[in-house]
Design an enzyme around this catalytic site. Sequence first.
Site, PDB file in Angstrom:
ATOM      1  N   CYS A   3      33.212  32.376  33.979  1.00  0.00           N
ATOM      2  CA  CYS A   3      33.689  32.788  32.572  1.00  0.00           C
ATOM      3  C   CYS A   3      33.818  34.457  32.876  1.00  0.00           C
ATOM      4  O   CYS A   3      34.391  34.817  33.870  1.00  0.00           O
ATOM      5  CB  CYS A   3      32.044  32.739  31.911  1.00  0.00           C
ATOM      6  SG  CYS A   3      30.706  33.463  32.610  1.00  0.00           S
ATOM      7  N   ARG A   9      27.327  32.254  30.381  1.00  0.00           N
ATOM      8  CA  ARG A   9      27.731  30.724  30.447  1.00  0.00           C
ATOM      9  C   ARG A   9      27.929  30.282  32.008  1.00  0.00           C
ATOM     10  O   ARG A   9      27.218  29.064  32.227  1.00  0.00           O
ATOM     11  CB  ARG A   9      29.398  30.767  29.773  1.00  0.00           C
ATOM     12  CG  ARG A   9      29.220  30.850  28.323  1.00  0.00           C
ATOM     13  CD  ARG A   9      30.579  31.115  27.724  1.00  0.00           C
ATOM     14  NE  ARG A   9      31.129  32.462  28.131  1.00  0.00           N
ATOM     15  CZ  ARG A   9      32.577  32.533  28.011  1.00  0.00           C
ATOM     16  NH1 ARG A   9      33.190  31.752  27.287  1.00  0.00           N
ATOM     17  NH2 ARG A   9      32.772  33.882  28.429  1.00  0.00           N
ATOM     18  N   ASP A 111      31.683  32.134  23.826  1.00  0.00           N
ATOM     19  CA  ASP A 111      31.152  33.391  24.575  1.00  0.00           C
ATOM     20  C   ASP A 111      29.898  33.601  23.364  1.00  0.00           C
ATOM     21  O   ASP A 111      30.098  34.029  22.412  1.00  0.00           O
ATOM     22  CB  ASP A 111      32.126  34.387  24.600  1.00  0.00           C
ATOM     23  CG  ASP A 111      31.466  35.603  25.206  1.00  0.00           C
ATOM     24  OD1 ASP A 111      30.271  35.703  25.279  1.00  0.00           O
ATOM     25  OD2 ASP A 111      32.396  36.739  25.378  1.00  0.00           O
TER      26      ASP A 111
HETATM   27  P1  4NP Z   1      29.819  35.589  30.003  1.00  0.00           P
HETATM   28  O1  4NP Z   1      29.523  36.394  28.521  1.00  0.00           O
HETATM   29  O2  4NP Z   1      31.411  35.636  30.247  1.00  0.00           O
HETATM   30  O3  4NP Z   1      29.603  33.987  29.265  1.00  0.00           O
HETATM   31  O4  4NP Z   1      29.046  35.890  31.041  1.00  0.00           O
HETATM   32  C1  4NP Z   1      29.650  37.787  28.407  1.00  0.00           C
HETATM   33  C2  4NP Z   1      29.032  38.543  29.407  1.00  0.00           C
HETATM   34  C3  4NP Z   1      29.456  39.929  29.010  1.00  0.00           C
HETATM   35  C4  4NP Z   1      30.368  40.384  28.104  1.00  0.00           C
HETATM   36  C5  4NP Z   1      31.079  39.458  27.659  1.00  0.00           C
HETATM   37  C6  4NP Z   1      31.027  38.222  27.875  1.00  0.00           C
HETATM   38  N1  4NP Z   1      30.654  41.903  28.159  1.00  0.00           N
HETATM   39  O5  4NP Z   1      31.680  42.160  27.393  1.00  0.00           O
HETATM   40  O6  4NP Z   1      30.142  42.641  29.040  1.00  0.00           O
END
Ligand code: 4NP
Length: 143
Positions: A3, A9, A111
């Site tokens: 991800c 995720r 997300d």
């Molecule tokens: P992930 O979610 O891609 O599912 O781990 C996110 C975690 C952090 C951020 C964005 C999405 N962020 O912008 O820091």
Amino acid sequence: MVCLGNICRSPLAEGILKSKLPYDHFKVDSAGTAAYHIGNPPDKRSIAVAAQNGIDISHQKARKFSQDDFDHFDKIFVMDHSNLDNIMQMALTPDDLNKVALLLGEDEVPDPYYGNENGFKKVFDLIDRACDQLSEELQKMQS
Ligand code: 4NP
């Protein structure tokens, strides 16, 4: 499992798929396309929803997807189209490209980072259903 941040995720996807496969026959790992959270544990909300379902992901540490991952893994599942674009741009060979797919086939695992716990529950359920099917396919390929 890939991800963006490797804290919401893909840690869930790693923990869920591992829980459905015989641990000594498959290597399951996760990574992010971004470096923001390298070394951090999963988001508390992912840890909580996993724990509610009997899966401990609290020991995981975020890392960034690297070129070498194409050589170390047979399949690379991404959560959304943005991850797909980023990973496909890193592919060096047609073989690398063929390893990459959206975990949900055509749909995205949304997300949940800026949302609430319900978003994390929804993400858990989407990944759990996909991994039911995936674990069966992987075990058939192996036997
Ligand atoms: P992930 O979610 O891609 O599912 O781990 C996110 C975690 C952090 C951020 C964005 C999405 N962020 O912008 O820091």
